[in-house]
Scaffold this motif. Structure first.
Motif, short mmCIF file in Angstrom:
data_model
loop_
_atom_site.label_atom_id
_atom_site.label_comp_id
_atom_site.label_asym_id
_atom_site.label_seq_id
_atom_site.Cartn_x
_atom_site.Cartn_y
_atom_site.Cartn_z
N VAL A 87 0.83 -1.21 0.00
CA VAL A 87 0.00 0.00 0.00
C VAL A 87 0.87 1.26 0.00
N VAL A 88 1.95 1.28 0.79
CA VAL A 88 2.78 2.49 0.82
C VAL A 88 3.55 2.67 -0.48
N LYS A 89 3.96 1.58 -1.11
CA LYS A 89 4.63 1.68 -2.41
C LYS A 89 3.68 2.20 -3.47
N THR A 90 2.40 1.82 -3.35
CA THR A 90 1.40 2.28 -4.32
C THR A 90 1.10 3.76 -4.14
N VAL A 91 0.97 4.19 -2.89
CA VAL A 91 0.53 5.57 -2.60
C VAL A 91 1.66 6.58 -2.71
N ALA A 92 2.88 6.22 -2.33
CA ALA A 92 3.98 7.17 -2.21
C ALA A 92 4.19 8.07 -3.45
N LYS A 134 -6.96 3.76 -5.34
CA LYS A 134 -5.89 2.75 -5.27
C LYS A 134 -5.75 2.15 -3.88
N MET A 135 -6.24 2.85 -2.85
CA MET A 135 -6.15 2.31 -1.49
C MET A 135 -7.28 1.34 -1.16
N GLN A 136 -8.34 1.36 -1.95
CA GLN A 136 -9.50 0.53 -1.61
C GLN A 136 -9.20 -0.97 -1.52
N PRO A 137 -8.40 -1.54 -2.44
CA PRO A 137 -8.11 -2.98 -2.31
C PRO A 137 -7.40 -3.36 -1.02
N TYR A 138 -6.73 -2.39 -0.38
CA TYR A 138 -5.98 -2.66 0.84
C TYR A 138 -6.76 -2.27 2.09
N ARG A 139 -7.95 -1.74 1.92
CA ARG A 139 -8.66 -1.14 3.05
C ARG A 139 -8.94 -2.13 4.18
N SER A 140 -9.23 -3.37 3.84
CA SER A 140 -9.54 -4.36 4.87
C SER A 140 -8.34 -4.64 5.76
N LYS A 141 -7.13 -4.36 5.26
CA LYS A 141 -5.91 -4.57 6.05
C LYS A 141 -5.57 -3.37 6.92
N LEU A 142 -6.25 -2.25 6.64
CA LEU A 142 -5.94 -1.01 7.35
C LEU A 142 -6.95 -0.78 8.46
N ASN A 143 -6.58 -1.15 9.65
CA ASN A 143 -7.47 -0.93 10.79
C ASN A 143 -6.67 -0.36 11.96
N MET A 148 -5.39 5.03 10.78
CA MET A 148 -5.21 6.44 11.17
C MET A 148 -3.99 7.07 10.50
N PHE A 149 -2.95 6.27 10.27
CA PHE A 149 -1.74 6.81 9.66
C PHE A 149 -1.74 6.74 8.13
N LEU A 150 -2.38 5.73 7.57
CA LEU A 150 -2.27 5.52 6.13
C LEU A 150 -3.53 5.85 5.34
N TYR A 151 -4.70 5.74 5.96
CA TYR A 151 -5.94 5.90 5.20
C TYR A 151 -6.67 7.19 5.54
N VAL A 152 -6.90 7.43 6.82
CA VAL A 152 -7.67 8.60 7.26
C VAL A 152 -7.09 9.92 6.75
N PRO A 153 -5.75 10.10 6.74
CA PRO A 153 -5.22 11.38 6.24
C PRO A 153 -5.72 11.74 4.85
N PHE A 154 -5.83 10.74 3.98
CA PHE A 154 -6.23 11.02 2.60
C PHE A 154 -7.74 11.21 2.47
N ASP A 209 -16.87 6.31 4.80
CA ASP A 209 -15.76 7.22 5.09
C ASP A 209 -16.33 8.46 5.79
N PHE A 210 -16.53 8.31 7.09
CA PHE A 210 -17.23 9.33 7.87
C PHE A 210 -16.40 10.61 8.06
N PHE A 211 -15.08 10.47 8.01
CA PHE A 211 -14.25 11.66 8.17
C PHE A 211 -14.44 12.62 6.99
N TYR A 212 -14.66 12.09 5.81
CA TYR A 212 -14.95 12.95 4.64
C TYR A 212 -16.19 13.79 4.93
#
Length: 261
Positions: A87-92, A134-143, A148-154, A209-212
């Motif tokens: 995920v970080v290689k994809t997003v960076a 691009k982050m959606q396929p990894y979302r289930s792994k991000l909890n 908070m560090f990888l998904y919520v900021p975006f 995505d409630f933060f949006y």
């Protein structure tokens, strides 16, 4: 294409520093003799929120700093077995681009190149949407902490830039003295608030995505304060806040039921 993950980590840090520096100089110098808010005041319209609303940038930059630290530590270790590496290689690379676009937008805005500022804002928004997709396929792994560090900021970033794009577009229309096809400014502001509210509702109900949605509601509160002399706008803004909060509650209930099923 950058393939060395340590190089990605370094570029992330450098471009994040560039973005922060440009934003600091924009108001610290100020760049071209104008603060960002002073330029906004040159294009008065009824969609601009109160000045305090822009304090959300502090939250966004703190969240992005957390992303940079967390993701760069993963990239620096060069451990392909790390579940977070894909995920970080994809997003960076896209994050690096957003930093560049953010900084360039500041330059265009302060040079009063409104047309170019909107062009870069749209590119900026498109890149954030691409990161989100691009982050959606990894979302289930991000909890938990990872989310908070990888998904919520975006998600927060995308929410605010969605609102900012509407405001930037409105500024350009004001610059060209567009008459809104004969529809008065109050009605146009109400229409734009409604569109933003529907976006907020979509992200809560269909994307969870409630933060949006919270970011959109915050923008509405700022608009209700800055346009308090227009009762119609205040009413629509509070209606938008109510809709956003309701959709968050419904979205949370749906999410809970899905987890329990």
């Amino acid at each position: 294409m950058i393939t060395n993950t340590r190089h990605l980590a370094i570029y992330q840090l450098l471009f994040f520093a560039f973005m922060i520096t440009m934003n600091a100089l924009a108001n610290g110098l100020p760049l071209n003799g104008y603060t960002t808010g002073e330029i906004s005041a040159m294009y008065p319209n009824l969609f601009v929120p109160a000045g305090f609303t822009f304090s959300i940038w502090g939250v966004i930059y703190l969240l992005l700093l957390g992303y940079v630290i967390f993701s760069s530590s993963v990239l620096w270790k060069q451990n392909d077995a790390d579940a977070m590496m894909p995920v970080v290689k994809t997003v960076a690379p896209y994050f690096i681009l957003t930093c560049a676009l953010n900084g360039v937008w500041i330059i265009m805005w302060h040079l009063l190149l409104i047309e170019l500022s909107l062009l870069f804002m749209l590119w900026f928004l498109g890149t954030l949407i691409l990161i989100y997709i691009k982050m959606q396929p990894y979302r289930s792994k991000l909890n938990g902490v990872k989310s908070m560090f990888l998904y919520v900021p975006f998600v927060v970033y995308l929410g605010w830039i969605s609102v900012a794009t509407i405001a930037n577009t409105t500024a350009l229309l004001v610059h060209y003295n567009w008459n809104g096809f004969g529809v008065d400014a109050v009605m146009w502001s109400c229409i734009m608030i409604t569109i933003a509210a529907l976006l907020g509702a979509f992200f809560s109900i269909f994307r969870r995505d409630f933060f949006y949605t919270l970011v959109v509601a915050w923008a509405f509160y700022g608009i209700s304060v800055s346009q308090k002399e227009y009762s119609e706008i205040v009413t629509i803004a509070y209606g938008g806040i109510g809709l956003c909060l309701l959709m968050i509650v419904i979205g949370l209930i749906r999410t809970t039921r899905i987890k329990e099923a």
